[in-house]
Design a protein around this motif. Sequence first.
Motif, PDB file in Angstrom:
ATOM      1  N   PRO A   1      -3.082  -7.443   0.122  1.00 44.88           N
ATOM      2  CA  PRO A   1      -2.358  -6.536  -0.605  1.00 44.88           C
ATOM      3  C   PRO A   1      -0.993  -7.173  -1.349  1.00 44.88           C
ATOM      4  O   PRO A   1      -0.546  -6.598  -2.314  1.00 44.88           O
ATOM      5  N   PHE A   2      -0.418  -8.062  -0.490  1.00 41.42           N
ATOM      6  CA  PHE A   2       0.887  -8.850  -1.053  1.00 41.42           C
ATOM      7  C   PHE A   2       0.653  -9.755  -1.933  1.00 41.42           C
ATOM      8  O   PHE A   2       1.561 -10.621  -2.616  1.00 41.42           O
ATOM      9  N   LEU A   3      -0.892  -9.969  -2.482  1.00 44.45           N
ATOM     10  CA  LEU A   3      -1.125 -11.106  -3.383  1.00 44.45           C
ATOM     11  C   LEU A   3      -1.384 -10.367  -4.934  1.00 44.45           C
ATOM     12  O   LEU A   3      -1.636  -9.302  -4.860  1.00 44.45           O
ATOM     13  N   SER A   4      -1.060 -11.126  -5.947  1.00 43.03           N
ATOM     14  CA  SER A   4      -1.661 -10.624  -7.138  1.00 43.03           C
ATOM     15  C   SER A   4      -3.105 -10.749  -7.598  1.00 43.03           C
ATOM     16  O   SER A   4      -3.901 -11.290  -6.836  1.00 43.03           O
TER      17      SER A   4
ATOM     18  N   PRO B   1      -4.617  -5.706  -5.436  1.00 39.66           N
ATOM     19  CA  PRO B   1      -5.222  -5.621  -4.298  1.00 39.66           C
ATOM     20  C   PRO B   1      -4.925  -4.016  -3.720  1.00 39.66           C
ATOM     21  O   PRO B   1      -5.815  -3.098  -3.397  1.00 39.66           O
ATOM     22  N   ALA B   2      -3.605  -3.688  -3.847  1.00 41.94           N
ATOM     23  CA  ALA B   2      -3.272  -2.418  -3.345  1.00 41.94           C
ATOM     24  C   ALA B   2      -3.641  -1.047  -4.434  1.00 41.94           C
ATOM     25  O   ALA B   2      -4.175   0.039  -3.691  1.00 41.94           O
ATOM     26  N   GLN B   3      -3.752  -1.657  -5.535  1.00 40.97           N
ATOM     27  CA  GLN B   3      -4.209  -0.538  -6.382  1.00 40.97           C
ATOM     28  C   GLN B   3      -5.694  -0.253  -6.424  1.00 40.97           C
ATOM     29  O   GLN B   3      -6.303   0.859  -6.322  1.00 40.97           O
ATOM     30  N   VAL B   4      -6.522  -1.443  -5.828  1.00 42.45           N
ATOM     31  CA  VAL B   4      -7.901  -1.204  -5.508  1.00 42.45           C
ATOM     32  C   VAL B   4      -8.047  -0.327  -4.214  1.00 42.45           C
ATOM     33  O   VAL B   4      -9.063   0.724  -4.455  1.00 42.45           O
ATOM     34  N   VAL B   5      -7.417  -0.493  -3.335  1.00 43.63           N
ATOM     35  CA  VAL B   5      -7.447   0.445  -1.930  1.00 43.63           C
ATOM     36  C   VAL B   5      -7.175   1.986  -2.239  1.00 43.63           C
ATOM     37  O   VAL B   5      -7.923   2.648  -2.017  1.00 43.63           O
ATOM     38  N   ALA B   6      -5.957   1.912  -3.374  1.00 39.62           N
ATOM     39  CA  ALA B   6      -5.557   3.254  -3.546  1.00 39.62           C
ATOM     40  C   ALA B   6      -6.510   3.938  -4.506  1.00 39.62           C
ATOM     41  O   ALA B   6      -6.692   5.299  -4.252  1.00 39.62           O
ATOM     42  N   ASP B   7      -7.072   3.182  -5.373  1.00 35.27           N
ATOM     43  CA  ASP B   7      -8.155   3.914  -6.071  1.00 35.27           C
ATOM     44  C   ASP B   7      -9.407   4.558  -5.565  1.00 35.27           C
ATOM     45  O   ASP B   7      -9.865   5.489  -5.448  1.00 35.27           O
TER      46      ASP B   7
ATOM     47  N   LEU C   1       0.736  -1.319  -0.052  1.00 34.25           N
ATOM     48  CA  LEU C   1       0.053   0.038  -0.050  1.00 34.25           C
ATOM     49  C   LEU C   1       0.967   1.223   0.071  1.00 34.25           C
ATOM     50  O   LEU C   1       0.639   2.395  -0.488  1.00 34.25           O
ATOM     51  N   ARG C   2       1.989   1.129   0.683  1.00 38.13           N
ATOM     52  CA  ARG C   2       2.923   2.396   0.850  1.00 38.13           C
ATOM     53  C   ARG C   2       3.491   2.435  -0.431  1.00 38.13           C
ATOM     54  O   ARG C   2       3.522   3.692  -1.090  1.00 38.13           O
ATOM     55  N   THR C   3       3.851   1.517  -1.055  1.00 37.05           N
ATOM     56  CA  THR C   3       4.624   1.738  -2.487  1.00 37.05           C
ATOM     57  C   THR C   3       3.535   2.285  -3.651  1.00 37.05           C
ATOM     58  O   THR C   3       3.767   3.009  -4.106  1.00 37.05           O
TER      59      THR C   3
END
Length: 413
Positions: free
Chosen positions: A162-165, A335-341, A22-24
């Motif tokens: 978040p650490f899964l694709s 996952p991280a992209q979904v959260v950031a969006d 998420l930080r990245t």
Amino acid sequence: MRPPRALLIAAYDSQLKWCSPLRTELAERGFVCEAVAPSDLKSALSQSQIADAGFDRVDLRPWDRIVTDAAASDVVVVALAGPIVQRLCHDLAAHLEETSEVGPVLVSGWVGIIIEKITAGYLDRACTDVVAVNSGADLAHFAEVGEAIGIGSDNLVLTGLPFLSRQPASPRAQRPPRTVLWADQPTVPAAPRERRHVYDRLIAYAQDHPDRTVLLKPRHRPGEDTFHRMKHHPEDVLQGVPTPDNFAIVYDPITQLLEDTDLLLTVSSTACLEALDRGLDVALVADLGIHERYGNHVFLDSGLLRTFEQVDADDIGTMSDSFRHSYFEGRDRPPAQVVADRVEKLLASGERPSRAVWETSYVRGVWAARDAVAAGGPTRRGPLWRRVPAAGRRRVVRVSGDARRIVRRALPL
């Protein structure tokens, strides 16, 4: 115009690992990111754990300053245990009421597969703006609970860990396996005799398959700590026990070890999802039985439960379609992209779904009751999330090792 600020709060290595992608993602979108840990609450992060999670540093700060810093941030990723997530929301609500600020977008989630307190854990996190959900089954349960008690489900987002694709890789494991990795857990199994049984079976497996490398990966190094404290470290349990040359205890990060692994063995570690994500074989060892205390009851539909006898015979299962769909499918972005969006959407619109949750009868009642219990008296009139003065009240907290100190503070339960 200043760049948006993101505050990431973690107390243990698993929580910091959850924050890392998420930080990245947020940093790539121009957010200035800062990781902190509460200095006056129970936490444990060694320098090696911080580095293994991909961070250069994590600043220790007292709780009151974390609340203040959170209020001044644009987004706050709260990777703490459920009750502490709710406590942050409680304290932040009081701070924002006093300052009349809109406040940050709050993000919460689970750092692994949920094996206990599924309803309680959700309700602790329901007071945030983005509740990142790991599986379709969890999402359905949370939505049902939210609707039942009147807090809704607008803040639930199916993301996956978040650490899964977005979807698991095609099978790439060598069959029969050349490298077998046991992902150990701090408290599963908890009894020392059960742990010794598991380790003895691993050693026997290595002896029966001298052409294979068998690695035991403890959850942490001796002397380190995690959210679930390990009482019986493998090095202690196996002290003086002879082991074959193809058996070793290793401490490399699990992400690195999986690069050269063919078969991952565990009881119920979330590492099984990381292995499946990389196209590896996985066996969830059920010799001790299927029970809530082992956490393997949530894998009944996975197709991966096996006994050591089956593992010895290379009788390895394959992930079921229902398990694959629940944890890996039904989303089109990482996952991280979904959260950031979702975070950027809420920042742009000014919406804060959590604020409506804070005003529900359920949450107001819970916060009022906790204030009353903390004060030792009946609920006061006025805003239900205000801190209760703690005149003369004392709270004992762990600071380091066996040291203890008394802190006189107004810290809600």
